[in-house]
Design a protein around this motif. Structure first.
Motif: not given
Length: 375
Positions: A220-248
């Motif tokens: 068994r390779l790559v638990p699907n839970s990894l995709f959930l973690s990556l999704l949340v981390l990438l979305v929040l990382g994008f929001v903080l680093g690339r949007t006005r909301f993050g700058k505020h």
């Protein structure tokens, strides 16, 4: 002249080694370096640590920690703290399980007969209830902090107690809530790829002929839970680093007065931050339900938020606000997860984990204070 200016200019007294490019890299990424050193140490100390199955287990079991730490980071960047996320986690898990339990026992039962509710509807309604209730504590925290000027520590501690009490009521004390459809456990513990060397390759679900008794015969390779973690981390990382909301968000943590003068609606923004943090905590609790198959209340739930704060600080964020990165927080979570896993594998009591966390937190704070402009 600040330490950061000395480091950039190479001025005398700037810290010796830390004036150099390798020194600055080491200070900025000390947690990542420490993570690699731990992996090396535990790999040499035990034959069972450096194994793909063990690494996958670390990632899978750390899913809730990734989400809670990301939620805490949002609040910490604004200069606040949220002590309620651990019990929002528990409330979401228990309520979701309770709703599924009632609906499943009341007619679904997996039979799919006339008048019964399909299992997928039972699961969907349980998820909806869990995620909906997780918004409420964040909204209450945000209103208390902004409208009534309650310090975040006190406001979120009050919500900690309320969520704790409601969860205890739903769980009839410390009893786990059981009776949810077994399908959720299969979803929560599934992998992206299943390889049976003698027969087939399957994606997202194990081959139907494989039972739990002989599951170990399948790679068994790559638990699907990894995709959930990556999704949340990438979305929040994008929001903080690339949007006005993050700058505020960073602006509020850097100087709330300056943020107000620049026209940022600080109160509305803080309410949104607490709501998002609480919602992400609810997602973590719901995943815990899918992972374990039960609504899991734990009397040591306070450790969830404390470990989340530890991961955030180890990852380079400052409790004074205005500083922090999603990537650093993810590294902080991995540092704590590898430390616990490695100690268990080499046979050292897990109690020493808390000593290690204390030492790492001390190092993180010293680096933050010694080089405030470095990050």
């Amino acid at each position: 002249m600040s330490n950061g200016e000395r480091l950039k200019q190479g001025a005398p007294g700037g810290g010796g080694f830390f004036q150099t490019a390798p020194g600055r890299f080491s200070a900025r990424n000390w947690a990542l370096i420490f993570l690699f050193l731990m992996i090396l140490f535990f790999s040499l100390g035990s034959s069972g640590f450096f194994d793909i199955v063990n690494f996958q287990n670390i990632i899978h079991l750390s899913t809730g920690a990734f989400l809670l730490a990301a939620a805490e980071l949002l609040v910490v960047i604004t200069g606040g703290i949220d002590l309620s996320i651990g019990y929002v986690y528990g409330l979401s898990s228990v309520l979701g399980a309770k709703v599924m339990q009632i609906l499943y026992a009341g007619g679904a039962g997996g039979a799919g007969g006339a008048g019964s509710m399909p299992v997928w509807q039972v699961i969907a309604l349980g998820c909806l209830a869990a995620l909906s209730v997780s918004i409420v504590p964040g909204l209450a925290n945000g209103v208390l902090v902004t409208r009534f000027r309650v310090p975040p520590f006190i406001a979120t501690m009050g919500m900690w107690g309320i969520c704790n009490g409601i969860t205890l009521f739903l769980a009839d004390g410390f009893m786990p809530v059981m009776g949810a459809p077994s399908e959720i456990n299969a979803i929560g513990n599934s992998y992206f790829l299943y390889i049976d060397p003698s027969k087939s390759i399957s994606f997202f679900a194990k081959p139907s002929y494989i039972t739990q008794a002989n599951i170990r015969s399948v790679l068994r390779l790559v638990p699907n839970s990894l995709f959930l973690s990556l999704l949340v981390l990438l979305v929040l990382g994008f929001v903080l680093g690339r949007t006005r909301f993050g700058k505020h968000t960073y602006a509020i943590g850097g100087s709330m007065d300056a943020a107000i003068r620049s026209g940022i609606n600080v109160n509305r923004h803080l309410v949104m931050i607490y709501v998002i943090a609480s919602f992400v905590s609810g997602v973590a609790g719901l995943f815990n339900l899918f992972q374990t198959g039960i609504g899991n209340y734990t009397p040591s739930g306070a450790n969830y938020e404390l470990m989340a704060v530890a991961a955030v600080v180890i990852g380079g964020a400052s409790l004074t606000g205005g500083k922090g990165r999603i990537l650093g927080t993810a590294v902080g979570v991995l540092v704590l997860a590898v430390l616990e896993n490695g100690l268990q594998i080499i046979g050292v009591s897990a109690f020493y984990r808390y000593i290690g966390v204390g030492v790492l937190l001390t190092i993180a704070v010293i680096i933050d204070r010694a080089f405030p402009d470095l990050f």
